[in-house]
Design a protein around this motif. Structure first.
Motif: not given
Length: 615
Positions: A301-314, A451-462
């Protein structure tokens, strides 16, 4: 003198006590770690965003407390069975039962206190490591957080000290009820083979019904909610115990009666061993099954919550960024991202509202999310139909201000014109002629998809920080951007991920301790059987093979039922997670590897008792 004899007995069985201590230390350390994260008020006040996670750690502490309570009572009953023959010999030599019971009480309490000291020490180290990981993951301040936290230490010490006292008192009462002959001949007592009758058939049918009710409760958790949790807890636990007490002896008996199977090698001896001891193992294996379901379920369940983060975001946002009138600094950040899709829309602002140019919208319509059903989650579409000139959203009632806005285009405009940019302003569609006649400042909206949102997290934050500064918003104010949604989903899942990981380890340690303790405490009864086979010429390799096979079946049955519980139980999260089974094979594989290690360690410890190597 009696104390010295007791200490020598403890040293002679130190391997068994290490197994017991391992489970106790792990449960204590993780309990302390949970309390540290849940009770540290100064830390929680400094980080308001962790507030919802606090409940997760409290819930984990309660669940861990309940399982630990029964585990300690169960483990200490094994502790008594391990020493009962030794205590019987002391009483035969003249020791009074009152002294033996007092000694047993002291040993139980001392073991509890030793495990408490070691467990808290390990817990402080875990709290330091896990706290640092959690703060790094969630990106919040460490002000007020201390791995050594006195209130958590006091709660942990009181809870486990009370458990040790209760265990000591229960062992004392058990000792008072047992006769000297029962203690002396403890190893000679045979396991009774239960007779099958109408009660067994009824219990077998009832176990299937209970499990089906429990599985249905978990599948329908979104409708039943709290009632579903209570139903699943009661029916699956009781159904599992009845299943092992009825079906497992039948399965072993059927394997024993299969002549083709039993005539190979030492299979006759192996299945006879299983058949002989299976009735004494059913309750232990049912307990182990529930601990496997809890441990593997918590990790999964813990890993499923982690794996679903980007699925929920996208699934919530198609475009990675929406920027109005990008500044030079924002443009520099955007240039560093390889966009796969970019769209621009012009608009003018006047005292009558905001006017978007129809041609821009129709020539490059934005993609909008389909939100009609769960099955369509994450899917997108182009807005259907024409875009009427004069139609608008927000502001005054639309029926008095031109034609109605189609539903798809309403969603598209709310995506292009977020509420936090120009609050309360009416957004209207204008053709080229109407747009040219409007006197006002022209603006530009940029939509971008990478292509990959999670590859540029620091940029989105800025970019989010720059937008807040440009719009004169507070630094802690929430804006509905994709990065903000990502941080919200990640914050929600992070506490669950860590809770699942450490609860899984705690339950796994308890499970291994229970199963190891049961197998090793019964090993002394098997010594003479293996000695007889050795004397009549059976090779050591064949005996080892028989041993591996016998214990493999003992480990196999709980694993199968436990994994079934986990796989069906993941349906409980289907109303929270989009894909609860996404990459579910990974945590199951991790669990099976750890479980296999426990199996091989148990076999080696068992072999050391029944077939020690000659010096």
């Amino acid at each position: 003198m009696l104390f010295k004899l007791s200490m020598s007995g403890l040293r002679s069985k130190y391997k068994d006590y290490i197994v017991l201590l391992a489970g106790l230390v792990m449960s204590i350390s993780i309990f302390y770690m949970f309390q540290t994260l849940a009770m540290n008020n100064a830390f929680l006040e400094a980080n308001a965003m962790i507030g919802p996670i606090q409940f997760v750690f409290y819930a984990g502490s309660v669940l861990l407390s309940i399982v630990t309570f029964f585990y300690i009572l169960y483990a200490n009953s094994f502790l008594l069975s391990l020493r009962q023959k030794e205590f019987g010999m002391y009483m035969t030599l003249g020791a009074r039962k009152s002294k033996i019971t007092r000694l047993m009480f002291m040993e139980t309490v001392v073991i509890g206190l030793i495990s408490l000291v070691i467990g808290v020490t390990v817990g402080i180290g875990l709290a330091q490591v896990v706290g640092s990981m959690l703060m790094k993951e969630l990106e919040f301040s460490s002000d007020g957080y201390h791995a050594f936290y006195l209130p958590s230490l006091i709660v942990t010490a009181i809870f486990f000290a009370i458990l040790s006292l209760i265990s000591g008192i229960m062992n004392t009462f058990k000792m008072l009820r047992v006769t000297v002959l029962q203690l002396v001949h403890a190893d000679a007592q045979t396991d009774k083979i239960a007779k099958r009758g109408k009660k067994t058939v009824f219990a077998a049918i009832l176990s299937i019904i209970l499990l089906l009710i429990g599985y249905a409760s978990m599948i329908m958790m979104s409708y039943l909610q709290q009632l579903g949790i209570i139903l699943a807890l009661i029916t699956i636990t009781s159904g599992t115990y009845l299943l092992f007490m009825t079906f497992l002896p039948l399965i072993i008996h059927g394997m024993k009666r299969n002549k083709k199977r039993t005539e190979k090698g030492l299979n006759a001896f192996t299945y006879a061993q299983l058949n002989f001891r299976i009735n004494s193992l059913t309750k232990v294996l049912a307990t182990v099954t529930m601990l496997i379901a809890l441990s593997a379920g918590a990790i999964t369940a813990g890993m499923s919550f982690k794996n679903n983060v980007m699925i929920m975001v996208d699934g919530a946002d198609y475009y990675d960024v929406t920027i109005h009138n990008p500044t030079k600094a924002e443009k520099e950040l955007l240039d560093s991202i390889p966009f796969t899709e970019q769209k621009e829309y012009r608009y003018k602002m006047s005292d009558k509202g905001i006017f978007y140019l129809k041609d821009d919208l129709m020539n490059q319509p934005p993609r909008i999310m389909i939100r009609s059903s769960k099955e369509d989650f994450g899917k997108t579409k182009i807005p259907a139909g024409d875009l009427p000139v004069g139609a608008g959203i927000r502001g005054e009632k639309e029926e008095s201000r031109g034609p109605a806005m189609p539903a798809d285009w309403r969603d598209a405009l709310e995506l292009i014109q977020p509420y936090y940019v120009y609050k309360g302003e009416r957004v209207t569609i204008a053709d080229q002629k109407m747009y040219d006649g409007i006197e006002g400042k022209e603006g530009l909206v940029l939509l971008g998809k990478s292509d990959q949102f999670d590859d540029h997290l620091s940029t989105w934050k800025q970019i989010d920080e720059l937008q807040k500064g440009k719009l004169k918003l507070a630094a802690d104010q929430y804006i509905n951007t994709k990065y903000s949604n990502y941080t919200s989903f990640r914050s929600f899942s992070a506490g669950t991920v860590y809770m699942g990981f450490f609860l899984g380890i705690a339950f796994l340690a308890m499970m291994a301790s229970c199963l190891m303790f049961k197998i090793l405490t019964g090993a002394s009864k098997d010594i003479h059987r293996y000695e007889m086979l050795r004397k009549i010429g059976v090779r050591r390799e064949l005996l080892m093979k028989s041993m591996y096979k016998e214990l493999f079946y003992v480990f196999l049955f709980p694993a199968i039922i436990g994994i079934i519980h986990v796989l069906i139980g993941m349906e409980m999260f289907s109303f929270i997670l989009v894909h609860p089974y996404y990459k579910v094979w990974l945590p199951i594989l991790i669990f099976l590897v750890i479980y296999a290690v426990y199996y091989f360690v148990t076999v080696q410890l068992y072999r050391g008792i029944v077939m020690p190597r000659k010096k």
